[in-house]
Write a protein that holds these residues in place. Structure first.
Motif, short mmCIF file in Angstrom:
data_model
loop_
_atom_site.label_atom_id
_atom_site.label_comp_id
_atom_site.label_asym_id
_atom_site.label_seq_id
_atom_site.Cartn_x
_atom_site.Cartn_y
_atom_site.Cartn_z
N SER A 74 0.82 -1.20 0.00
CA SER A 74 0.00 0.00 0.00
C SER A 74 0.86 1.26 0.00
O SER A 74 2.01 1.25 0.42
CB SER A 74 -0.96 -0.01 1.19
N LYS A 75 0.23 2.30 -0.49
CA LYS A 75 0.88 3.61 -0.55
C LYS A 75 1.01 4.19 0.85
O LYS A 75 0.14 3.99 1.69
CB LYS A 75 -0.01 4.55 -1.37
N THR A 76 2.06 4.93 1.06
CA THR A 76 2.21 5.62 2.34
C THR A 76 2.45 7.10 2.05
O THR A 76 2.90 7.46 0.96
CB THR A 76 3.43 5.10 3.12
N LEU A 77 2.13 7.89 3.04
CA LEU A 77 2.38 9.32 2.88
C LEU A 77 3.07 9.80 4.16
O LEU A 77 2.50 9.75 5.24
CB LEU A 77 1.06 10.05 2.66
N GLN A 81 5.85 13.00 1.45
CA GLN A 81 6.48 12.07 0.51
C GLN A 81 5.60 10.84 0.31
O GLN A 81 5.19 10.21 1.29
CB GLN A 81 7.83 11.59 1.06
N VAL A 82 5.34 10.52 -0.94
CA VAL A 82 4.56 9.32 -1.20
C VAL A 82 5.51 8.13 -1.30
O VAL A 82 6.51 8.17 -2.01
CB VAL A 82 3.77 9.46 -2.53
#
Ligand code: ATP
Ligand code: MG
Length: 272
Positions: A74-77, A81-82
């Protein structure tokens, strides 16, 4: 007091050459599917296989709640910053480990679809979650899945296209009585004075499994019950009492009549 043996020390008894089949599948770079009812040793077999190959095991135990993100990532932020945290499927592909998909037929269709993609002949996955990055599997990557037969609550049919990605199929049934006794002995020390009682319990388990198979009873005891029975005997319980605790009481969930049916069997098998 004798402490029970640690899980890690338990050695899998390969009574039907399952390890050999898995080894051949691995050598041929083919994925394997193990089909068998609960408690027939599927998980223990896969662990033993991974240890023997000295391969890192990446396990997923599927349920209705398993999401694509568990598998893929999964994407993180963070601080604007992605980033992307890889899921277990991607990690196993990258590292060439052994991916163990446990109870695969409990997964939801969207999750299975992502697996479809990774398990086809190209052995790669496109991460739509990470700018379309393509992950290609390391050539040592391998996959073993298990499914419980359809009668098992919560399981669905494995879609044919996914089934076809596992051309090596192994059936694991409950072992013959003498082998079951041997397996019990690997889990706990068995005093020779208790052997007859344990044989009786294994016989009872067999009768209960047969009754469950033709839907005369609701529950089918697994190897776990036979092992638990032997362990209870080691604490000094008498056989009939141990059988009531391990076997009969489980059936009370379906009411007094079911419980009594099993209790009658126990009374006729274990004379005090
Ligand atoms: N051949 C065997 N050798 C040694 N132990 C075994 C063997 N088969 C089963 N067992 C033991 O029986 C118990 C149940 O086995 P296991 O958890 O591997 O079954 P499973 O098929 O994965 O069950 P489930 O479908 O419920 O996940 C474990 O304690 C396991 O160590
Ligand atoms: Mg298991």
């Amino acid at each position: 007091m004798v402490m029970e043996r640690n899980m890690m020390e338990i050695d899998y008894l390969d009574w039907n050459n399952a390890l050999e089949v898995l080894t051949k599948a691995y050598q041929a770079s083919l994925f394997a599917l193990i089909i068998g009812p609960k408690g027939t040793g599927k998980t223990t077999l896969v662990r033993k296989f991974a240890t023997g190959l000295n391969k890192e095991l990446y396990s997923v135990n599927f349920s209705l709640r398993t999401r694509e993100s568990h598998l893929v990532g999964s994407k993180t932020l963070e601080e604007g910053q992605v980033g992307f945290v890889e899921g277990i499927l991607v990690k196993s592909m990258r590292n060439g480990g052994l991916l163990y998909l446990d109870e695969l037929n409990a997964a939801e269709p969207d999750v299975l679809l992502r697996l479809d993609e990774a398990l086809d002949d190209r052995r790669q996955i496109i991460l739509k979650e990470a700018e379309g990055q393509i992950i290609k599997a390391n050539h040592e990557w391998s996959v073993i899945a298990t499914i419980n037969p359809l009668s098992h609550v919560g399981t669905k049919e494995l879609p044919p296209q996914l089934l076809s990605r596992f051309p090596i199929r192994l059936r694991l049934e409950y072992p013959p009585e003498e082998i079951e006794l041997e397996i019990v002995r690997r889990h706990t020390s068995v005093d020779s004075s208790k052997i007859t009682d344990i044989r009786h319990a294994i016989k009872l388990a067999k009768i209960l499994r047969e009754a469950a198979a033709i839907e005369e009873l609701y529950y089918s005891p697994s190897l776990r019950e036979s092992i638990a029975f032997a362990k209870l005997l080691n604490t000094g319980s008498n056989a009939k009492q141990a059988a009531e605790i391990v076997y009969a009481n489980a059936y009370d969930q379906w009411g007094e009549v079911e419980y009594q049916k099993v209790m009658d069997m126990i009374t006729s098998i274990f004379v005090e």
